[in-house]
Design an enzyme around this catalytic site. Sequence first.
Site, PDB file in Angstrom:
ATOM      1  N   SER A  68       0.824  -1.211   0.000  1.00  0.00           N
ATOM      2  CA  SER A  68       0.000   0.000   0.000  1.00  0.00           C
ATOM      3  C   SER A  68       0.861   1.264   0.000  1.00  0.00           C
ATOM      4  O   SER A  68       2.022   1.254   0.433  1.00  0.00           O
ATOM      5  CB  SER A  68      -0.919   0.009   1.216  1.00  0.00           C
ATOM      6  OG  SER A  68      -1.713  -1.144   1.237  1.00  0.00           O
TER       7      SER A  68
HETATM    8  N1  SAH Z   1      -0.798  -4.285   3.896  1.00  0.00           N
HETATM    9  C1  SAH Z   1      -0.278  -4.905   2.717  1.00  0.00           C
HETATM   10  C2  SAH Z   1      -1.318  -4.824   1.635  1.00  0.00           C
HETATM   11  C3  SAH Z   1      -1.212  -5.912   0.685  1.00  0.00           C
HETATM   12  S1  SAH Z   1      -2.488  -5.933  -0.529  1.00  0.00           S
HETATM   13  C4  SAH Z   1       0.997  -4.188   2.281  1.00  0.00           C
HETATM   14  O1  SAH Z   1       1.079  -2.954   2.432  1.00  0.00           O
HETATM   15  O2  SAH Z   1       1.884  -4.827   1.745  1.00  0.00           O
HETATM   16  C5  SAH Z   1      -3.708  -6.924   0.237  1.00  0.00           C
HETATM   17  C6  SAH Z   1      -3.296  -8.318   0.604  1.00  0.00           C
HETATM   18  O3  SAH Z   1      -4.471  -9.001   1.038  1.00  0.00           O
HETATM   19  C7  SAH Z   1      -2.722  -9.154  -0.529  1.00  0.00           C
HETATM   20  O4  SAH Z   1      -1.482  -9.652  -0.155  1.00  0.00           O
HETATM   21  C8  SAH Z   1      -3.741 -10.270  -0.720  1.00  0.00           C
HETATM   22  O5  SAH Z   1      -3.176 -11.505  -1.129  1.00  0.00           O
HETATM   23  C9  SAH Z   1      -4.338 -10.360   0.660  1.00  0.00           C
HETATM   24  N2  SAH Z   1      -5.658 -11.020   0.713  1.00  0.00           N
HETATM   25  C10 SAH Z   1      -6.663 -10.983  -0.192  1.00  0.00           C
HETATM   26  N3  SAH Z   1      -7.696 -11.723   0.233  1.00  0.00           N
HETATM   27  C11 SAH Z   1      -7.345 -12.222   1.441  1.00  0.00           C
HETATM   28  C12 SAH Z   1      -7.997 -13.065   2.405  1.00  0.00           C
HETATM   29  N4  SAH Z   1      -9.226 -13.546   2.216  1.00  0.00           N
HETATM   30  N5  SAH Z   1      -7.337 -13.375   3.538  1.00  0.00           N
HETATM   31  C13 SAH Z   1      -6.076 -12.903   3.771  1.00  0.00           C
HETATM   32  N6  SAH Z   1      -5.403 -12.119   2.896  1.00  0.00           N
HETATM   33  C14 SAH Z   1      -6.037 -11.770   1.760  1.00  0.00           C
END
Ligand code: SAH
Length: 220
Positions: A68
Amino acid sequence: MVSYDEKHRYEIARQTMLNQHLASRDIHDARVLEAMGSVPREAFVPEKYASQSYDDNPLPIGLGQTISQPYMVAFMTQALKLTGNEEVLEIGTGSGYQTAILAELASKIYTIERFNQLGESAQAILGRLGYENIEFYIGDGSCGWPENKEFDRIIVTASVPEIPTPLTNQLKEGGLLAAPVGGPWSQELIVAEKKEGKVEPKILCGCRFVKLIGKHGFTE
Ligand code: SAH
């Protein structure tokens, strides 16, 4: 290995990010600013994007997911009003950057990622950086933490059509939950306080997150 010069360059870039994109906007929680000023975002960014680590943008981390934007990480963290004693559930570990910021500001973080590859990579990076207050789980975070447990704060870093009920159930009375809620292409960032067993969402701003794929999220 990161050379001394490189490390110094990143430190300057981090200070610039702090001044230009966070403190001069509406990030005023001193503890949040301190955490954003100390966690090396470059450690969580794939090597080919390392030079962009402190631009105020999301960046690809593989598997169609993104780390993000720093402002959004700071903004969501600030909305959680952490004082240092909280147990926090994070859905969407991704790169692990937001996890590190939370680990700086709360007592214990429980983080769930859907993709093994991302969860393992985040765990390795956070381990190298010395964090010892994080529990990792690979699975569908929309169903909540796999054990029967309640949290002071919950943060969802992928978009949901509505707040997943298992998450409101695992939020303590008086606790806060932050999540991007809406359609697959644009959402509203909400913060919700649990009062008398119900959550009362307040809209903070518009936003755009990748989708949460799961039982109480979107389908692929
Ligand atoms: N806070 C993270 C954001 C990553 S994007 C950062 O700044 O790096 C969102 C993440 O949510 C992705 O890695 C995706 O794989 C994960 N995601 C999507 N659906 C999910 C679920 N049902 N349970 C856990 N993670 C999930």
